[in-house]
Design a protein around this motif. Structure first.
Motif, PDB file in Angstrom:
ATOM      1  N   ASP A  26      -8.058   3.036  13.958  1.00 53.49           N
ATOM      2  CA  ASP A  26      -7.108   3.659  13.034  1.00 53.49           C
ATOM      3  C   ASP A  26      -5.971   2.731  12.647  1.00 53.49           C
ATOM      4  O   ASP A  26      -5.185   3.055  11.752  1.00 53.49           O
ATOM      5  N   THR A  27      -5.852   1.585  13.325  1.00 50.07           N
ATOM      6  CA  THR A  27      -4.785   0.653  12.966  1.00 50.07           C
ATOM      7  C   THR A  27      -5.219  -0.367  11.918  1.00 50.07           C
ATOM      8  O   THR A  27      -4.415  -1.197  11.504  1.00 50.07           O
ATOM      9  N   THR A  28      -6.500  -0.308  11.530  1.00 45.96           N
ATOM     10  CA  THR A  28      -6.900  -1.135  10.384  1.00 45.96           C
ATOM     11  C   THR A  28      -6.054  -0.716   9.185  1.00 45.96           C
ATOM     12  O   THR A  28      -5.997   0.459   8.839  1.00 45.96           O
ATOM     13  N   PRO A  29      -5.380  -1.666   8.526  1.00 50.52           N
ATOM     14  CA  PRO A  29      -4.435  -1.264   7.478  1.00 50.52           C
ATOM     15  C   PRO A  29      -5.119  -0.687   6.246  1.00 50.52           C
ATOM     16  O   PRO A  29      -6.226  -1.076   5.878  1.00 50.52           O
ATOM     17  N   ARG A  30      -4.446   0.242   5.630  1.00 50.83           N
ATOM     18  CA  ARG A  30      -4.846   0.772   4.327  1.00 50.83           C
ATOM     19  C   ARG A  30      -4.076   0.005   3.261  1.00 50.83           C
ATOM     20  O   ARG A  30      -2.844  -0.102   3.327  1.00 50.83           O
ATOM     21  N   ILE A  31      -4.793  -0.514   2.277  1.00 51.74           N
ATOM     22  CA  ILE A  31      -4.172  -1.255   1.175  1.00 51.74           C
ATOM     23  C   ILE A  31      -4.332  -0.434  -0.094  1.00 51.74           C
ATOM     24  O   ILE A  31      -5.447  -0.228  -0.587  1.00 51.74           O
ATOM     25  N   ASP A  32      -3.244   0.089  -0.630  1.00 52.61           N
ATOM     26  CA  ASP A  32      -3.325   0.880  -1.850  1.00 52.61           C
ATOM     27  C   ASP A  32      -3.641  -0.012  -3.049  1.00 52.61           C
ATOM     28  O   ASP A  32      -3.123  -1.137  -3.169  1.00 52.61           O
ATOM     29  N   LEU A  33      -4.487   0.482  -3.947  1.00 51.83           N
ATOM     30  CA  LEU A  33      -4.888  -0.278  -5.130  1.00 51.83           C
ATOM     31  C   LEU A  33      -3.863  -0.072  -6.240  1.00 51.83           C
ATOM     32  O   LEU A  33      -4.073   0.658  -7.217  1.00 51.83           O
ATOM     33  N   ARG A  34      -2.741  -0.724  -6.063  1.00 53.34           N
ATOM     34  CA  ARG A  34      -1.624  -0.681  -7.014  1.00 53.34           C
ATOM     35  C   ARG A  34      -0.892  -2.007  -6.919  1.00 53.34           C
ATOM     36  O   ARG A  34      -0.740  -2.564  -5.827  1.00 53.34           O
ATOM     37  N   ALA A  78       5.954  -0.529   2.525  1.00 59.26           N
ATOM     38  CA  ALA A  78       4.922  -0.116   3.482  1.00 59.26           C
ATOM     39  C   ALA A  78       5.394   1.089   4.281  1.00 59.26           C
ATOM     40  O   ALA A  78       6.586   1.376   4.389  1.00 59.26           O
ATOM     41  N   ASP A  79       4.418   1.819   4.826  1.00 62.43           N
ATOM     42  CA  ASP A  79       4.714   2.934   5.718  1.00 62.43           C
ATOM     43  C   ASP A  79       3.464   3.223   6.534  1.00 62.43           C
ATOM     44  O   ASP A  79       2.578   2.368   6.673  1.00 62.43           O
ATOM     45  N   THR A  80       3.373   4.424   7.057  1.00 58.96           N
ATOM     46  CA  THR A  80       2.218   4.834   7.846  1.00 58.96           C
ATOM     47  C   THR A  80       1.698   6.156   7.289  1.00 58.96           C
ATOM     48  O   THR A  80       2.475   7.065   6.991  1.00 58.96           O
ATOM     49  N   VAL A  81       0.372   6.260   7.126  1.00 55.08           N
ATOM     50  CA  VAL A  81      -0.269   7.480   6.649  1.00 55.08           C
ATOM     51  C   VAL A  81      -1.304   7.906   7.680  1.00 55.08           C
ATOM     52  O   VAL A  81      -2.236   7.144   7.979  1.00 55.08           O
ATOM     53  N   ALA A  87      -0.086  -0.526   3.308  1.00 53.78           N
ATOM     54  CA  ALA A  87       0.570  -1.403   2.340  1.00 53.78           C
ATOM     55  C   ALA A  87       0.493  -0.699   0.991  1.00 53.78           C
ATOM     56  O   ALA A  87      -0.599  -0.390   0.507  1.00 53.78           O
ATOM     57  N   LYS A  88       1.637  -0.436   0.380  1.00 52.26           N
ATOM     58  CA  LYS A  88       1.665   0.359  -0.844  1.00 52.26           C
ATOM     59  C   LYS A  88       1.216  -0.423  -2.078  1.00 52.26           C
ATOM     60  O   LYS A  88       0.948   0.178  -3.121  1.00 52.26           O
ATOM     61  N   PHE A  89       1.134  -1.740  -1.952  1.00 51.77           N
ATOM     62  CA  PHE A  89       0.769  -2.575  -3.102  1.00 51.77           C
ATOM     63  C   PHE A  89      -0.226  -3.634  -2.659  1.00 51.77           C
ATOM     64  O   PHE A  89      -0.048  -4.276  -1.626  1.00 51.77           O
ATOM     65  N   GLN A  90      -1.267  -3.840  -3.454  1.00 50.34           N
ATOM     66  CA  GLN A  90      -2.275  -4.830  -3.118  1.00 50.34           C
ATOM     67  C   GLN A  90      -1.906  -6.224  -3.570  1.00 50.34           C
ATOM     68  O   GLN A  90      -2.542  -7.213  -3.162  1.00 50.34           O
ATOM     69  N   ALA A  91      -0.907  -6.341  -4.424  1.00 51.87           N
ATOM     70  CA  ALA A  91      -0.460  -7.634  -4.922  1.00 51.87           C
ATOM     71  C   ALA A  91       0.975  -7.498  -5.401  1.00 51.87           C
ATOM     72  O   ALA A  91       1.444  -6.394  -5.726  1.00 51.87           O
ATOM     73  N   VAL A  92       1.660  -8.641  -5.446  1.00 51.86           N
ATOM     74  CA  VAL A  92       3.038  -8.697  -5.921  1.00 51.86           C
ATOM     75  C   VAL A  92       3.117  -9.728  -7.042  1.00 51.86           C
ATOM     76  O   VAL A  92       2.622 -10.853  -6.896  1.00 51.86           O
ATOM     77  N   VAL A  93       3.719  -9.337  -8.159  1.00 48.51           N
ATOM     78  CA  VAL A  93       3.968 -10.255  -9.276  1.00 48.51           C
ATOM     79  C   VAL A  93       5.475 -10.439  -9.397  1.00 48.51           C
ATOM     80  O   VAL A  93       6.214  -9.452  -9.541  1.00 48.51           O
ATOM     81  N   LEU A  94       5.939 -11.680  -9.320  1.00 52.02           N
ATOM     82  CA  LEU A  94       7.356 -11.996  -9.467  1.00 52.02           C
ATOM     83  C   LEU A  94       7.556 -12.839 -10.719  1.00 52.02           C
ATOM     84  O   LEU A  94       6.635 -13.548 -11.150  1.00 52.02           O
TER      85      LEU A  94
END
Length: 708
Positions: A26-34, A78-81, A87-94
């Motif tokens: 259950d600790t395998t991270p979830r990566i949201d597709l956003r 990030a948080d826990t579900v 991880a609420k975002f799969q990538a970051v654009v700066l």
């Protein structure tokens, strides 16, 4: 699989978890597709955001210049579900590698987030320097314009995220007086783990410098882009797909194709010819001199043969919008013969056919042509006098019967009315003919063509949805290049130069001329390159809308073909075989536009949730909504192969039902961060990036807002 992907194992190792328990733990991270897009209001981040929106890829945009914006911190990212780290975002654009003040807590939070979850970062446009894995451009490289230069995808780029390209990446040079590009070219810094994906020759040197490359450091991966662009420029459009593929690791919602369709209107009919002496077209309401002789343009049987041979050569199918009365009348006037129609009918299956009404009448209000411009005629009580439901229905039905009798491969739900009439046309007719919708229902029409220049959005008309078409600036009343140029000069030059003065009245018109074109050379030297560039821009923009020309343009000098050749041959020279032009018919384009709109509305309303846990991708969406997703080759859904192959990945639209859409990747992503953040072999975030140059041709499109 071409794309360099981060492994689930890397994420788990980063978190200090057991790789072997990747799928069950259950600790395998979830990566949201956003995607998180942090914008400074510049053109580069705007371009990437536009690419995501057009494809249907969910993203959250943070405007650094907006007061009261969310603070980017650990809780934001990030948080826990259900006990699982998310991880609420799969990538970051700066906007660049660090748009925050030196020592910023927000940049520190982003760095830690990227390390912890192996999240890639795109530096949309930044300065070449050691902080991004490159030598200083001012020392061993170049800083300046790349207008007209040709960059090239490297071997690493072709085997990675830019493998859909054959190699060349030409930079635009649309104006000799406007700067349209700026770049920092440099080679990797000594000791840096940097892989160039797109390079260009450094002026004055034999070496090549990076324009797009991957920098791996401190447990992070950055895509470093050192040239500036806007969402319309060809160089960005060519690379946009690869930027998204890199940042999402080939796993994202949304889908993208390169589309091109061409409708040929008035087939079987004849088009009135431009009169160069009187600067008008006989038959038009503003060409009132009765002594001007008409000289109509109509294709011949030889033109049909040329069209079929051209299609075979290019692997492309034209859509023919036909008017049966053109052939019926021709036979009546020529002893029952019509060589053009006979040749078309012999080659009927070589083309796609669309009902264009029987005799091409105006189907809106009845026109009062006693004034110029015309106005809507009115009844005795002052109401608009509309063309009736029966008249509209008869035009549709008669043309359909002729087509069916002659074995045309029609799709009866498609219609193109003459001049897109029946639909609103300002200023004379600001609303649709109220009889149009019922007449469409009488004939089962569900896809109705409209003119993108005046009616760009898809909308409902009775039972039908509109399909906006781009008008090509190859005129309906020109069969020869010289008359096309003459009319072009008339429209787009000043009154002092003998023109119409439209540009003086409306300076925003994009195709204005400073002086008349040479009628012998102006078509090939000016009009063809401009129209090719505009149409090619639509092809590269994931835009399925069709373009339209007229049968006159396939007759006589066949002036449409140089533009069509420019688009298709230019495309073939730039793209790999696994990324073909997608050539859809009208109803399929309409369906694509319809489901895109529904998807975008659902995403904007927050009704879609998607995430990846290990090799499992889950999408939750409203029941019945078609879900677009792009995945690596080998992905399955319910044990069956998922999607259609395109540009090295697979994608599909899948209707959602009461159960979430479940996809399984063929393997966990493969690449991993280069350093363990717990080892101490990391550095603090770099100082904020230096200011970069943005020329006028990037902040404003060149040509400025083309009429398309």
């Amino acid at each position: 699989m071409r794309t360099a992907l981060c492994t689930v194992g890397a994420m788990i190792s980063t978190l200090g978890l057991s790789v072997g328990a990747a799928q069950a733990d259950d600790t395998t991270p979830r990566i949201d597709l956003r995607v998180l897009v942090v914008s400074d209001g510049g053109p580069a981040t705007d371009a990437i955001a536009a690419e995501l929106r057009t494809a249907g890829t969910p993203y959250t945009e943070i405007d650094l210049g907006q007061s009261g914006r969310p603070v980017i911190d650990e809780d934001f990212l990030a948080d826990t579900v259900d006990g699982r780290p998310r991880a609420k975002f799969q990538a970051v654009v700066l906007p660049d590698d660090n748009p925050f003040p030196t020592g910023s807590a927000e940049m520190a939070a982003l760095v830690e987030y990227e390390r912890t979850y192996a999240i890639p970062q795109v530096d949309a446009y930044t300065y070449a320097r050691p902080e991004v894995g490159l030598g200083y451009a001012v020392q061993a490289g170049y800083a300046g314009s790349l207008d007209g230069a040709e960059a090239e995808v490297t071997a690493a780029g072709r085997s990675g995220p830019f493998g859909y390209l054959d190699g060349a990446v030409p930079f635009e040079d649309n104006s000799p007086t406007v700067g349209e590009s700026y770049a920092y070219l440099s080679t990797p810094a000594a000791g840096a783990d940097f892989t160039p994906y797109v390079e260009a020759r450094i002026p004055g040197r034999t070496t090549r410098g990076s324009l797009v490359g991957e920098y791996r450091h401190d447990g992070r991966r950055e895509l470093v882009v050192t040239f500036v662009y806007n969402q319309y420029q060809q160089q960005f459009r060519l690379l946009a797909r690869g930027i998204v593929e890199w940042m999402t690791e080939g796993v994202h919602l949304g889908a993208s194709r390169n589309y091109f369709a061409v409708h040929v209107d008035d087939v079987l009919a004849a088009d009135d010819r431009w009169n160069s002496e009187h600067n008008c077209t006989p038959g038009d309401v503003d060409c009132t001199d009765p002594t001007i002789e008409a000289d109509p343009i109509r294709m011949t049987a030889a033109d049909v043969d040329h069209a079929t041979a051209w299609q075979d050569e290019h692997g492309f199918t034209l859509d023919l919008a036909y008017n049966a009365a053109g052939s019926v009348d021709h036979r009546e006037e020529n002893g029952g013969t019509d060589a053009l129609a006979d040749r078309f009918l012999a080659a009927r299956d070589e083309f796609r056919w669309i009902n264009h009404t029987y005799s091409h009448p105006f189907l809106g209000c009845k026109q009062d042509t006693s004034v110029v411009p015309w106005r809507c005629a009115t009844t005795a009580d002052g109401a608009v006098d509309w063309v009736s439901r029966t008249e509209i229905s008869d035009e549709i039905a008669l043309n359909r019967v002729w087509g069916e009798t002659n074995g045309l491969p029609l799709e009866n739900e498609e219609l193109v009315t003459g001049e897109h009439s029946g639909l609103k046309v300002t200023p004379q007719q600001p609303e649709d003919n109220p009889h149009l919708g019922p007449a469409l229902a009488d004939n089962g029409i569900t896809w109705l063509a409209s003119d993108n220049s005046r009616d760009p959005g898809q909308r409902q008309v009775g039972p039908a949805l509109t399909v906006s078409r781009y008008p090509m600036n190859v005129f309906y009343n020109a069969g020869r290049a010289a008359e096309q140029v003459d009319e072009y000069n008339w429209i787009y030059t000043s009154r002092a130069q003998g023109g119409s003065g439209i540009c003086e009245d409306n300076p925003a018109t994009s195709t204005c001329l400073t002086e008349p074109l040479d009628t012998a050379t102006g078509y090939a030297d000016h009009i063809v390159p401009l129209e090719t560039r505009i149409a090619f821009g639509h092809v590269l923009a994931n835009d399925p809308k069709p373009h339209f020309i007229h049968q006159s343009n396939l007759a006589e000098d066949r002036i449409a073909y140089p533009v069509l050749d420019g688009v298709l041959e230019g495309y073939a020279a730039l793209f790999a075989d696994d990324t073909p032009v997608v050539n859809l018919r009208q109803k399929d384009i309409g369906a694509e536009l319809e489901r895109r709109a529904a998807w975008r509305a659902a995403v904007d309303a927050g009704e879609v949730t998607a995430y990846r846990i290990g090799t499992a991708v889950t999408v939750e969406a409203p029941d019945g909504l078609a879900v677009p997703a792009t995945m690596p080759t080998g992905t399955t859904a319910g044990g069956a192969a998922y999607g259609d192959a395109y540009a090295g990945l697979v994608s599909a639209w899948t209707p959602a039902d009461t159960e979430p859409l479940a996809l399984t990747l063929s393997s966990a992503p493969a690449a991993q961060p280069t350093a363990d953040p717990d080892s101490g072999d990391v550095s603090e975030p770099s100082a904020s990036a230096p200011d970069t140059e943005v020329p006028a041709g990037v902040t404003e499109q060149v040509p400025y807002a083309p009429q398309s």
